[in-house]
Design a protein around this motif. Structure first.
Motif, PDB file in Angstrom:
ATOM      1  N   VAL A 182      60.627  81.945   0.525  1.00  0.00           N
ATOM      2  CA  VAL A 182      60.544  81.259   1.576  1.00  0.00           C
ATOM      3  C   VAL A 182      61.631  80.668   2.256  1.00  0.00           C
ATOM      4  O   VAL A 182      61.849  79.358   2.301  1.00  0.00           O
ATOM      5  N   PRO A 183      62.738  81.430   2.664  1.00  0.00           N
ATOM      6  CA  PRO A 183      64.282  80.865   2.918  1.00  0.00           C
ATOM      7  C   PRO A 183      64.368  80.087   4.234  1.00  0.00           C
ATOM      8  O   PRO A 183      65.246  79.378   4.206  1.00  0.00           O
ATOM      9  N   HIS A 184      63.325  80.091   5.099  1.00  0.00           N
ATOM     10  CA  HIS A 184      63.192  79.456   6.177  1.00  0.00           C
ATOM     11  C   HIS A 184      62.777  78.002   5.955  1.00  0.00           C
ATOM     12  O   HIS A 184      62.498  77.070   6.892  1.00  0.00           O
ATOM     13  N   LEU A 185      62.525  77.538   4.863  1.00  0.00           N
ATOM     14  CA  LEU A 185      61.820  76.259   4.649  1.00  0.00           C
ATOM     15  C   LEU A 185      62.878  75.342   4.880  1.00  0.00           C
ATOM     16  O   LEU A 185      63.902  75.273   4.120  1.00  0.00           O
ATOM     17  N   LYS A 186      62.583  74.106   5.668  1.00  0.00           N
ATOM     18  CA  LYS A 186      63.641  73.283   5.889  1.00  0.00           C
ATOM     19  C   LYS A 186      63.096  71.849   5.484  1.00  0.00           C
ATOM     20  O   LYS A 186      64.135  71.023   5.170  1.00  0.00           O
ATOM     21  N   SER A 187      61.932  71.849   5.342  1.00  0.00           N
ATOM     22  CA  SER A 187      61.225  70.304   5.023  1.00  0.00           C
ATOM     23  C   SER A 187      59.994  70.257   4.067  1.00  0.00           C
ATOM     24  O   SER A 187      59.213  71.224   4.300  1.00  0.00           O
ATOM     25  N   ILE A 188      60.210  69.896   2.939  1.00  0.00           N
ATOM     26  CA  ILE A 188      58.700  69.661   2.116  1.00  0.00           C
ATOM     27  C   ILE A 188      58.700  68.179   1.754  1.00  0.00           C
ATOM     28  O   ILE A 188      59.387  67.493   1.419  1.00  0.00           O
ATOM     29  N   TYR A 189      57.200  67.801   1.808  1.00  0.00           N
ATOM     30  CA  TYR A 189      56.912  66.503   1.207  1.00  0.00           C
ATOM     31  C   TYR A 189      56.162  66.747  -0.037  1.00  0.00           C
ATOM     32  O   TYR A 189      55.123  67.638  -0.021  1.00  0.00           O
ATOM     33  N   ILE A 190      56.570  66.235  -1.075  1.00  0.00           N
ATOM     34  CA  ILE A 190      56.033  66.294  -2.528  1.00  0.00           C
ATOM     35  C   ILE A 190      55.559  65.112  -2.960  1.00  0.00           C
ATOM     36  O   ILE A 190      56.314  63.978  -2.888  1.00  0.00           O
ATOM     37  N   PRO A 191      54.295  64.698  -3.157  1.00  0.00           N
ATOM     38  CA  PRO A 191      53.619  63.601  -3.422  1.00  0.00           C
ATOM     39  C   PRO A 191      53.874  63.007  -4.841  1.00  0.00           C
ATOM     40  O   PRO A 191      54.334  63.957  -5.694  1.00  0.00           O
ATOM     41  N   ILE A 205      58.196  70.002 -12.032  1.00  0.00           N
ATOM     42  CA  ILE A 205      58.311  71.040 -10.945  1.00  0.00           C
ATOM     43  C   ILE A 205      59.177  72.037 -11.506  1.00  0.00           C
ATOM     44  O   ILE A 205      60.087  71.562 -12.356  1.00  0.00           O
ATOM     45  N   GLY A 206      58.916  73.190 -11.469  1.00  0.00           N
ATOM     46  CA  GLY A 206      59.439  74.424 -12.227  1.00  0.00           C
ATOM     47  C   GLY A 206      60.932  74.953 -11.823  1.00  0.00           C
ATOM     48  O   GLY A 206      61.463  74.199 -11.100  1.00  0.00           O
ATOM     49  N   GLU A 207      61.346  75.872 -12.475  1.00  0.00           N
ATOM     50  CA  GLU A 207      62.661  76.411 -12.291  1.00  0.00           C
ATOM     51  C   GLU A 207      62.853  77.307 -11.191  1.00  0.00           C
ATOM     52  O   GLU A 207      61.538  78.140 -10.536  1.00  0.00           O
ATOM     53  N   GLY A 208      63.689  77.254 -10.462  1.00  0.00           N
ATOM     54  CA  GLY A 208      63.943  78.138  -9.160  1.00  0.00           C
ATOM     55  C   GLY A 208      62.822  78.048  -8.136  1.00  0.00           C
ATOM     56  O   GLY A 208      62.770  78.812  -7.135  1.00  0.00           O
ATOM     57  N   VAL A 209      62.333  76.897  -7.891  1.00  0.00           N
ATOM     58  CA  VAL A 209      61.159  76.724  -6.869  1.00  0.00           C
ATOM     59  C   VAL A 209      61.773  77.037  -5.559  1.00  0.00           C
ATOM     60  O   VAL A 209      60.875  77.691  -4.867  1.00  0.00           O
ATOM     61  N   PHE A 210      62.821  76.516  -5.264  1.00  0.00           N
ATOM     62  CA  PHE A 210      63.288  76.457  -3.767  1.00  0.00           C
ATOM     63  C   PHE A 210      64.605  77.528  -3.739  1.00  0.00           C
ATOM     64  O   PHE A 210      65.219  77.342  -2.878  1.00  0.00           O
ATOM     65  N   GLY A 211      64.470  78.358  -4.406  1.00  0.00           N
ATOM     66  CA  GLY A 211      65.552  79.613  -4.694  1.00  0.00           C
ATOM     67  C   GLY A 211      66.569  79.988  -3.522  1.00  0.00           C
ATOM     68  O   GLY A 211      67.633  79.912  -3.599  1.00  0.00           O
ATOM     69  N   ARG A 212      65.788  80.226  -2.417  1.00  0.00           N
ATOM     70  CA  ARG A 212      66.581  80.814  -1.430  1.00  0.00           C
ATOM     71  C   ARG A 212      66.514  79.845  -0.081  1.00  0.00           C
ATOM     72  O   ARG A 212      66.936  80.468   0.869  1.00  0.00           O
ATOM     73  N   LYS A 221      51.544  70.091 -10.423  1.00  0.00           N
ATOM     74  CA  LYS A 221      52.700  70.857 -10.894  1.00  0.00           C
ATOM     75  C   LYS A 221      53.027  71.767  -9.747  1.00  0.00           C
ATOM     76  O   LYS A 221      52.114  72.425  -9.201  1.00  0.00           O
ATOM     77  N   ILE A 222      54.346  72.097  -9.434  1.00  0.00           N
ATOM     78  CA  ILE A 222      55.000  73.023  -8.677  1.00  0.00           C
ATOM     79  C   ILE A 222      55.400  74.269  -9.787  1.00  0.00           C
ATOM     80  O   ILE A 222      56.448  73.777 -10.316  1.00  0.00           O
ATOM     81  N   GLY A 223      54.818  75.316  -9.791  1.00  0.00           N
ATOM     82  CA  GLY A 223      55.317  76.522 -10.510  1.00  0.00           C
ATOM     83  C   GLY A 223      56.531  77.142 -10.311  1.00  0.00           C
ATOM     84  O   GLY A 223      56.935  76.985  -9.338  1.00  0.00           O
ATOM     85  N   ASP A 224      57.164  77.909 -11.587  1.00  0.00           N
ATOM     86  CA  ASP A 224      58.314  78.456 -11.265  1.00  0.00           C
ATOM     87  C   ASP A 224      58.484  79.333  -9.932  1.00  0.00           C
ATOM     88  O   ASP A 224      57.324  79.706  -9.669  1.00  0.00           O
TER      89      ASP A 224
END
Length: 71
Positions: free
Chosen positions: A21-30, A36-43, A12-15
């Motif tokens: 982490v506004p500069h996140l460009k790439s994520i691998y989710i297995p 996957i919670g709410e607002g996980v990648f909000g910015r 699980k990925i929490g809310d």
């Protein structure tokens, strides 16, 4: 941090987990991630989500209008 690969044991990925982490460009989710919670990648504005075809990750990307790569 611009790239993250989450561990295969994660369920699980929490809310708001990556909200500030506004500069996140790439994520691998297995495939092991089934929630996957709410607002996980909000910015994160230019995020690309990598995941297996039909996985929770890809469904989340589609629902929330993120770019994605099916692996």
């Amino acid at each position: 941090m611009s790239s993250v690969a989450l561990p295969e044991t994660l369920k699980k990925i929490g809310d708001k987990a990556f909200e500030y982490v506004p500069h996140l460009k790439s994520i691998y989710i297995p495939e092991s991630v089934i929630e996957i919670g709410e607002g996980v990648f909000g910015r994160s504005k230019h995020l690309i989500i990598h995941g297996k075809k039909g996985s929770c990750a890809i469904e989340y990307a589609k629902k929330h209008h993120f770019s994605y790569v099916e692996e």
